[in-house]
Write a protein that holds these residues in place. Structure first.
Motif, mmCIF file in Angstrom:
data_model
loop_
_atom_site.group_PDB
_atom_site.id
_atom_site.type_symbol
_atom_site.label_atom_id
_atom_site.label_comp_id
_atom_site.label_asym_id
_atom_site.label_seq_id
_atom_site.Cartn_x
_atom_site.Cartn_y
_atom_site.Cartn_z
ATOM 1 N N LYS A 24 0.835 -1.209 0.000
ATOM 2 C CA LYS A 24 0.000 0.000 0.000
ATOM 3 C C LYS A 24 0.866 1.254 0.000
ATOM 4 O O LYS A 24 0.612 2.207 -0.736
ATOM 5 C CB LYS A 24 -0.933 0.006 1.215
ATOM 6 C CG LYS A 24 -1.868 1.215 1.235
ATOM 7 C CD LYS A 24 -2.798 1.185 2.414
ATOM 8 C CE LYS A 24 -3.808 2.309 2.401
ATOM 9 N NZ LYS A 24 -3.271 3.649 2.274
ATOM 10 N N ARG A 27 2.297 2.121 -3.419
ATOM 11 C CA ARG A 27 1.281 2.685 -4.316
ATOM 12 C C ARG A 27 0.952 4.120 -3.922
ATOM 13 O O ARG A 27 0.835 4.999 -4.768
ATOM 14 C CB ARG A 27 -0.013 1.855 -4.284
ATOM 15 C CG ARG A 27 0.080 0.408 -4.602
ATOM 16 C CD ARG A 27 0.739 0.092 -5.937
ATOM 17 N NE ARG A 27 1.298 -1.232 -5.868
ATOM 18 C CZ ARG A 27 2.608 -1.487 -5.678
ATOM 19 N NH1 ARG A 27 3.462 -0.531 -5.556
ATOM 20 N NH2 ARG A 27 3.041 -2.722 -5.636
ATOM 21 N N ASP A 28 0.795 4.337 -2.603
ATOM 22 C CA ASP A 28 0.454 5.680 -2.113
ATOM 23 C C ASP A 28 1.539 6.686 -2.460
ATOM 24 O O ASP A 28 1.260 7.810 -2.890
ATOM 25 C CB ASP A 28 0.245 5.653 -0.593
ATOM 26 C CG ASP A 28 -0.988 4.875 -0.175
ATOM 27 O OD1 ASP A 28 -1.790 4.498 -1.054
ATOM 28 O OD2 ASP A 28 -1.146 4.637 1.034
ATOM 29 N N ALA A 31 1.401 7.442 -6.163
ATOM 30 C CA ALA A 31 0.216 8.246 -6.494
ATOM 31 C C ALA A 31 0.435 9.705 -6.101
ATOM 32 O O ALA A 31 0.096 10.618 -6.859
ATOM 33 C CB ALA A 31 -1.019 7.681 -5.791
ATOM 34 N N SER A 129 -7.122 9.862 -1.596
ATOM 35 C CA SER A 129 -7.275 8.844 -0.553
ATOM 36 C C SER A 129 -7.083 7.460 -1.166
ATOM 37 O O SER A 129 -7.336 7.258 -2.346
ATOM 38 C CB SER A 129 -8.675 8.904 0.062
ATOM 39 O OG SER A 129 -8.965 10.193 0.509
ATOM 40 N N SER A 130 -6.653 6.533 -0.311
ATOM 41 C CA SER A 130 -6.480 5.171 -0.809
ATOM 42 C C SER A 130 -6.920 4.161 0.234
ATOM 43 O O SER A 130 -6.922 4.435 1.424
ATOM 44 C CB SER A 130 -5.017 4.922 -1.177
ATOM 45 O OG SER A 130 -4.232 4.829 -0.016
ATOM 46 N N LYS A 131 -7.296 2.976 -0.270
ATOM 47 C CA LYS A 131 -7.668 1.859 0.602
ATOM 48 C C LYS A 131 -7.110 0.579 -0.007
ATOM 49 O O LYS A 131 -7.171 0.386 -1.221
ATOM 50 C CB LYS A 131 -9.190 1.725 0.694
ATOM 51 C CG LYS A 131 -9.871 2.701 1.598
ATOM 52 C CD LYS A 131 -11.321 2.339 1.780
ATOM 53 C CE LYS A 131 -12.154 3.183 0.844
ATOM 54 N NZ LYS A 131 -13.579 3.047 0.988
ATOM 55 N N TYR A 139 -6.974 -2.442 -4.608
ATOM 56 C CA TYR A 139 -6.505 -1.116 -4.191
ATOM 57 C C TYR A 139 -7.458 -0.079 -4.766
ATOM 58 O O TYR A 139 -7.731 -0.068 -5.969
ATOM 59 C CB TYR A 139 -5.091 -0.902 -4.730
ATOM 60 C CG TYR A 139 -4.474 0.442 -4.429
ATOM 61 C CD1 TYR A 139 -3.900 0.698 -3.193
ATOM 62 C CD2 TYR A 139 -4.437 1.440 -5.391
ATOM 63 C CE1 TYR A 139 -3.306 1.915 -2.920
ATOM 64 C CE2 TYR A 139 -3.847 2.665 -5.126
ATOM 65 C CZ TYR A 139 -3.279 2.900 -3.885
ATOM 66 O OH TYR A 139 -2.686 4.115 -3.617
ATOM 67 N N THR A 140 -8.001 0.774 -3.899
ATOM 68 C CA THR A 140 -8.917 1.825 -4.334
ATOM 69 C C THR A 140 -8.243 3.171 -4.145
ATOM 70 O O THR A 140 -7.752 3.479 -3.057
ATOM 71 C CB THR A 140 -10.228 1.798 -3.509
ATOM 72 O OG1 THR A 140 -10.833 0.520 -3.670
ATOM 73 C CG2 THR A 140 -11.184 2.886 -3.966
ATOM 74 N N LEU A 141 -8.229 3.982 -5.199
ATOM 75 C CA LEU A 141 -7.670 5.334 -5.140
ATOM 76 C C LEU A 141 -8.791 6.300 -5.477
ATOM 77 O O LEU A 141 -9.502 6.120 -6.472
ATOM 78 C CB LEU A 141 -6.516 5.484 -6.131
ATOM 79 C CG LEU A 141 -5.682 6.745 -5.984
ATOM 80 C CD1 LEU A 141 -4.896 6.724 -4.669
ATOM 81 C CD2 LEU A 141 -4.709 6.892 -7.149
ATOM 82 N N GLU A 158 -13.081 7.629 -8.466
ATOM 83 C CA GLU A 158 -12.198 6.600 -7.911
ATOM 84 C C GLU A 158 -12.050 5.444 -8.887
ATOM 85 O O GLU A 158 -12.843 5.305 -9.819
ATOM 86 C CB GLU A 158 -12.706 6.092 -6.570
ATOM 87 C CG GLU A 158 -13.973 5.296 -6.620
ATOM 88 C CD GLU A 158 -14.399 4.759 -5.261
ATOM 89 O OE1 GLU A 158 -14.807 3.588 -5.213
ATOM 90 O OE2 GLU A 158 -14.332 5.503 -4.265
ATOM 91 N N THR A 160 -10.868 1.106 -8.626
ATOM 92 C CA THR A 160 -10.471 -0.039 -7.804
ATOM 93 C C THR A 160 -9.887 -1.085 -8.736
ATOM 94 O O THR A 160 -10.559 -1.511 -9.680
ATOM 95 C CB THR A 160 -11.672 -0.619 -7.040
ATOM 96 O OG1 THR A 160 -12.227 0.397 -6.205
ATOM 97 C CG2 THR A 160 -11.257 -1.802 -6.181
#
Length: 197
Positions: A24, A27-28, A31, A129-131, A139-141, A158, A160
């Motif tokens: 994560k 990726r964050d 991004a 934001s990310s999850k 991965y959701t951005l 967003e 996913t």
């Protein structure tokens, strides 16, 4: 794929495939870099407030722990500490609670706050934001306005996707593909019709 990623102009970013947070975080981080490269300047005010509150918490703890005089010279100070201890704990809890409230209400899953880009007609920046739920590869951005009540705020957008789409052998991030996906997300947000008065 791995050779292509490693021979790029930048050092290839790698994630530990056995560590959910490492995946994560990589990726964050990418991004955030991509959004900043699009002309968005990071807004660090929220981080500064958190650092300030954290500093107050640490100072309170250190002051109570390491007063420079030794017993019996510090007798009056110790008596004062014993009397004020419940109050000092209350201050500590108050500031810590304030810090957690900011994280819960303002930050949530945010990885980046920005100002609007220079020369932009919009008056609000972005919140990215990310999850990445535990035990999931999805991965959701999300890109949204930093001020959702503003007239110039766009509708949040967003995507996913499975993190495996951006990984080469050994956990190396395929920058080109991830870059395209994040740029498309930012473009989709910018293309959203703005709220009317």
């Amino acid at each position: 794929m791995q050779d292509q990623a490693e021979t790029g102009s930048k050092k290839a970013k790698k994630a530990n495939l056995l560590d959910h947070q490492s995946i994560k975080h990589s990726r964050d981080e990418s991004a955030s870099e991509i959004v900043r490269s699009r002309g968005y300047v990071e807004d660090v005010r929220m981080s500064n407030v958190k650092v300030f509150l954290g500093t107050i918490i640490i100072v309170i703890a250190l002051f109570g722990q390491f007063y420079k005089k030794k017993f019996p010279e510090n007798r009056d100070f110790l008596i004062g500490c014993v009397v004020l201890y419940p109050f000092s704990q209350s201050f500590f809890i108050l500031f810590y609670g304030l810090l957690q409230l900011i994280i819960y209400t303002k930050e949530k899953n945010a990885i980046l706050f920005t100002y609007p880009p220079a020369g932009s007609i919009t008056s609000t920046g972005l919140v990215v934001s990310s999850k990445l739920p535990r035990f999931s590869d999805l991965y959701t951005l999300t890109t949204a306005s930093s001020d959702p009540k503003s007239i110039s705020a766009g509708k949040p957008v967003e995507f996913t996707k499975s993190v495996t789409q951006w990984l080469a052998k050994g956990g190396v991030l395929m920058e080109d593909q991830f870059w395209k996906d994040v740029e498309t997300l930012v473009n989709d947000y910018a293309a959203e019709p703005k709220k009317k008065k």
